[in-house]
Design an enzyme around this catalytic site. Structure first.
Site, short mmCIF file in Angstrom:
data_model
loop_
_atom_site.label_atom_id
_atom_site.label_comp_id
_atom_site.label_asym_id
_atom_site.label_seq_id
_atom_site.Cartn_x
_atom_site.Cartn_y
_atom_site.Cartn_z
N ALA A 1 -21.50 46.70 49.39
CA ALA A 1 -21.05 45.37 49.16
C ALA A 1 -21.12 44.80 50.82
CB ALA A 1 -19.75 45.39 48.88
N GLU B 1 -27.64 52.97 41.04
CA GLU B 1 -27.83 52.14 39.82
C GLU B 1 -27.42 50.49 40.44
OE1 GLU B 1 -25.37 54.63 39.20
OE2 GLU B 1 -26.19 55.86 37.80
N ASN C 1 -29.67 41.49 38.93
CA ASN C 1 -29.19 41.28 40.49
C ASN C 1 -30.72 41.47 41.28
OD1 ASN C 1 -28.19 41.37 43.08
ND2 ASN C 1 -26.89 42.74 42.71
N TYR D 1 -33.33 47.03 47.84
CA TYR D 1 -33.58 48.47 47.50
C TYR D 1 -35.08 48.70 47.66
CZ TYR D 1 -28.71 48.25 46.07
OH TYR D 1 -27.45 48.08 46.15
#
Length: 180
Positions: A107, A140, A145, A152
């Site tokens: 986050a 995951e 998103n 990633y």
């Protein structure tokens, strides 16, 4: 963002000392951002981390969940702080099993997203994991998103499968990703 340039701008080296703790902070330099550093998450960071968690996720972890995670021998969490204020910009963690690790709780504060903090933070986490013997990472992410999926992929993750209806509030599939 030029990921090679960003990677070259990391200074310092994070290692665990004999007690299993991260020995020093890693300075992070991102063009156009104040000076920041990554360090191992401490119990005193948890109230601020839990606040960011509440802001970012529909099913946030509680302070107790973070406390439990910090004491697990196979876990490692770090925070990125703004040097001038000590304010936490973001956090992430991993849970190691042999030479694999699952990346958890990624986050960045909403107002600081899209500036390279997530990349820098995860780069630091993965470098630290490699020092623990991690060779492969998994995570995951919500199928919708797009920003996280792109991040990633930039870090070397590839989609490996789907967990149907993994998320609630709102319901959504998770993309399972692995590094090679």
């Amino acid at each position: 963002m030029d990921t090679e340039k960003l990677t070259e701008e990391f200074m310092g080296e994070a290692v665990k000392d004999s007690s299993g703790e991260m020995a020093e902070a890693i300075s992070i330099s991102i063009p156009g951002m104040p000076e920041m550093y990554a360090e191992q998450m401490q119990p005193s960071d948890i109230p601020e981390v839990a606040g960011i968690e509440q802001e970012c996720f529909s099913q946030p972890w509680s302070e107790n969940s973070f406390h439990s995670a910090l004491v697990q021998e196979a876990s490692f969490y770090l925070v990125v702080k703004i040097k001038e204020t000590g304010r936490i910009a973001g956090y992430c963690g991993l849970l190691q099993s042999f030479d694999d690790a699952e990346i958890l709780n990624v986050a960045v504060r909403k107002e600081l997203r899209g500036r390279g903090i997530g990349y820098a933070m995860l780069h630091c986490l993965m470098e630290q994991g490699e020092k623990f013997g991690v060779r492969h990472y998994t995570l995951e992410v919500r199928k919708g998103n797009a920003a996280a999926l792109a991040l990633y992929k930039k870090l070397g993750f590839d989609a490996a499968g789907t967990r149907r209806n993994f998320y609630r509030d709102p319901p959504e599939d998770a993309v399972i990703m692995w590094t090679k």
